[in-house]
Design a protein around this motif. Structure first.
Motif, short mmCIF file in Angstrom:
data_model
loop_
_atom_site.label_atom_id
_atom_site.label_comp_id
_atom_site.label_asym_id
_atom_site.label_seq_id
_atom_site.Cartn_x
_atom_site.Cartn_y
_atom_site.Cartn_z
N MET A 1 2.37 46.99 10.25
CA MET A 1 2.23 45.79 11.08
C MET A 1 3.31 44.79 10.73
O MET A 1 3.60 44.54 9.58
CB MET A 1 0.85 45.15 10.88
CG MET A 1 0.67 43.83 11.63
SD MET A 1 -0.99 43.13 11.47
CE MET A 1 -1.88 44.23 12.56
N SER A 2 3.93 44.22 11.74
CA SER A 2 4.96 43.22 11.51
C SER A 2 4.35 41.92 11.01
O SER A 2 3.28 41.51 11.43
CB SER A 2 5.71 42.95 12.82
OG SER A 2 6.50 41.80 12.72
N HIS A 3 5.09 41.25 10.13
CA HIS A 3 4.62 39.95 9.65
C HIS A 3 4.74 38.89 10.72
O HIS A 3 4.28 37.77 10.55
CB HIS A 3 5.39 39.55 8.39
CG HIS A 3 4.84 40.18 7.16
ND1 HIS A 3 4.35 39.46 6.12
CD2 HIS A 3 4.68 41.48 6.82
CE1 HIS A 3 3.93 40.28 5.17
NE2 HIS A 3 4.13 41.50 5.59
N ALA A 4 5.36 39.20 11.84
CA ALA A 4 5.40 38.27 12.95
C ALA A 4 4.12 38.33 13.75
O ALA A 4 3.85 37.48 14.58
CB ALA A 4 6.61 38.58 13.84
N ALA A 5 3.32 39.37 13.52
CA ALA A 5 2.05 39.51 14.21
C ALA A 5 1.01 38.64 13.52
O ALA A 5 1.28 37.95 12.54
CB ALA A 5 1.62 40.98 14.22
N ARG A 6 -0.21 38.67 14.05
CA ARG A 6 -1.29 37.85 13.50
C ARG A 6 -1.54 38.23 12.04
O ARG A 6 -1.64 39.40 11.70
CB ARG A 6 -2.54 38.09 14.33
CG ARG A 6 -3.71 37.18 13.95
CD ARG A 6 -4.91 37.50 14.80
NE ARG A 6 -5.98 36.55 14.54
CZ ARG A 6 -7.21 36.67 15.04
NH1 ARG A 6 -7.49 37.69 15.83
NH2 ARG A 6 -8.13 35.78 14.76
N PRO A 7 -1.66 37.25 11.16
CA PRO A 7 -1.91 37.56 9.76
C PRO A 7 -3.23 38.29 9.56
O PRO A 7 -4.23 38.00 10.22
CB PRO A 7 -1.95 36.18 9.09
CG PRO A 7 -1.24 35.26 10.02
CD PRO A 7 -1.51 35.80 11.38
N VAL A 8 -3.22 39.26 8.66
CA VAL A 8 -4.43 39.94 8.22
C VAL A 8 -4.49 39.74 6.71
O VAL A 8 -3.58 40.15 5.99
CB VAL A 8 -4.41 41.44 8.58
CG1 VAL A 8 -5.68 42.13 8.06
CG2 VAL A 8 -4.27 41.64 10.08
N ILE A 9 -5.56 39.11 6.24
CA ILE A 9 -5.63 38.69 4.85
C ILE A 9 -6.37 39.73 4.01
O ILE A 9 -7.53 40.04 4.26
CB ILE A 9 -6.35 37.33 4.71
CG1 ILE A 9 -5.84 36.33 5.76
CG2 ILE A 9 -6.17 36.79 3.30
CD1 ILE A 9 -4.35 36.09 5.74
N GLY A 10 -5.69 40.28 3.03
CA GLY A 10 -6.31 41.19 2.09
C GLY A 10 -6.79 40.42 0.87
O GLY A 10 -6.06 39.58 0.33
N ILE A 11 -8.02 40.69 0.46
CA ILE A 11 -8.58 40.05 -0.73
C ILE A 11 -8.90 41.15 -1.74
O ILE A 11 -9.67 42.07 -1.43
CB ILE A 11 -9.89 39.28 -0.42
CG1 ILE A 11 -9.69 38.33 0.77
CG2 ILE A 11 -10.38 38.55 -1.67
CD1 ILE A 11 -8.82 37.16 0.50
#
Length: 294
Positions: A1-11
């Motif tokens: 996934m591109s970092h220009a796309a919506r952020p997805v937060i991993g915890i």
């Protein structure tokens, strides 16, 4: 996934953090990795409309000791799940008088003293060297400090995390040595985690949650699990509140990271295309596909 796309937060939750308050649309899913088994299934959900993927570092119930965590599988599985940034929460000992049990530290440097772990996704047949000069994403660090302030929790900005092998705690001589190096906190889990996050081109930051003074302190010369757990319980509530506060801040980010975390491999892969090991290249499809598929 591109970092220009919506952020997805991993915890990545460490000792004492095995769930996220307020997570909606929760689904635990097994994510396969060519690097082996991750610590557990991954928990997918949304928090304030931001996609979140949670992974308990030691497995639910704390089954896996530090040296047996499959860090490569964990980071690869997060990247395969679309994660763009990783927040690591970890229990640590303090090497400073002013960082008392209960303190939160947003560290910015690491010293790696582990020796029994796989530390790179790359290897013979496909060699890469990423820079670790600035191992923590400053954008994530700023967001973590702001989220702590919103909770009324003091977060110390900056510091050096000494990663030891474990699972035993430090000897007195070791503890004194690490203090003489200017280290601030000591733990067993953020290396090679931070190195692998960099290789996977993930923004990464860690919150070190102090549980004890390590054995250097004259009134704390024998760290015990009971002592650690008692402070963990107090820290866990603050950590869950921190996650609830920081995820919306990160979810509002638009565009690539200004610190270039998503381009860590731009000049790292040194093996020429014709000499690359095809099997290793296939294993690296998620971690380094951006570079290998050009």
């Amino acid at each position: 996934m591109s970092h220009a796309a919506r952020p997805v937060i991993g915890i990545i939750g460490g000792s004492g953090l095995y769930q996220i308050d307020g997570l909606k649309d929760v689904a635990w899913k097994k994510v396969s990795s060519p690097f082996g088994e991750p610590s557990d299934e991954l928990c997918f959900g949304t928090l304030e409309d931001t996609p979140v993927v949670f992974l308990p570092r030691h497995g639910r119930g704390h089954r896996i000791p530090p040296s047996d965590i499959n860090f490569r599988a964990n980071l690869d599985a997060l990247k395969r799940s679309g994660v763009t940034e990783v927040l690591s929460l970890s229990a640590v000992g303090s090497l400073r008088e002013d960082l008392a049990p209960g303190a939160f530290v947003v560290v910015d440097q690491f010293i790696d003293r582990t020796f029994a772990r796989q530390k790179s996704f790359f290897g013979p047949g496909l060699v890469a060297h990423v820079s670790m000069a600035k191992p923590v994403c400053a954008r994530l660090g700023d967001a973590l400090v702001a989220a702590c302030e919103g909770l009324g929790v003091t977060a110390h900005r900056g510091g050096t995390y000494l990663a030891m092998e474990g699972p035993q705690f430090s000897s007195l001589a070791e503890s004194r040595l690490y203090r003489s190096w200017g280290c601030d906190v000591i733990g067993m889990t953020n290396m090679p985690e931070a190195k692998l996050a960099r290789e996977a081109e993930l923004c990464y930051a860690t919150v070190a949650m102090v549980t004890d003074f390590d054995c250097w302190h004259p009134e704390h010369d024998a760290v015990t699990v009971d002592q650690v757990v008692s402070v963990l319980l107090g820290n866990a509530g603050k950590a869950r509140g921190l996650v609830r506060n920081v995820v919306p801040l990160l979810g509002a980010h638009d565009g690539p990271c200004r610190h270039g975390c998503q381009r860590a491999l731009d000049h790292a892969i040194i093996t020429s295309p014709e000499a690359r090991d095809a099997e290793l290249a296939r294993k690296l499809s998620a971690v380094a596909g951006r570079m290998l598929n050009r």
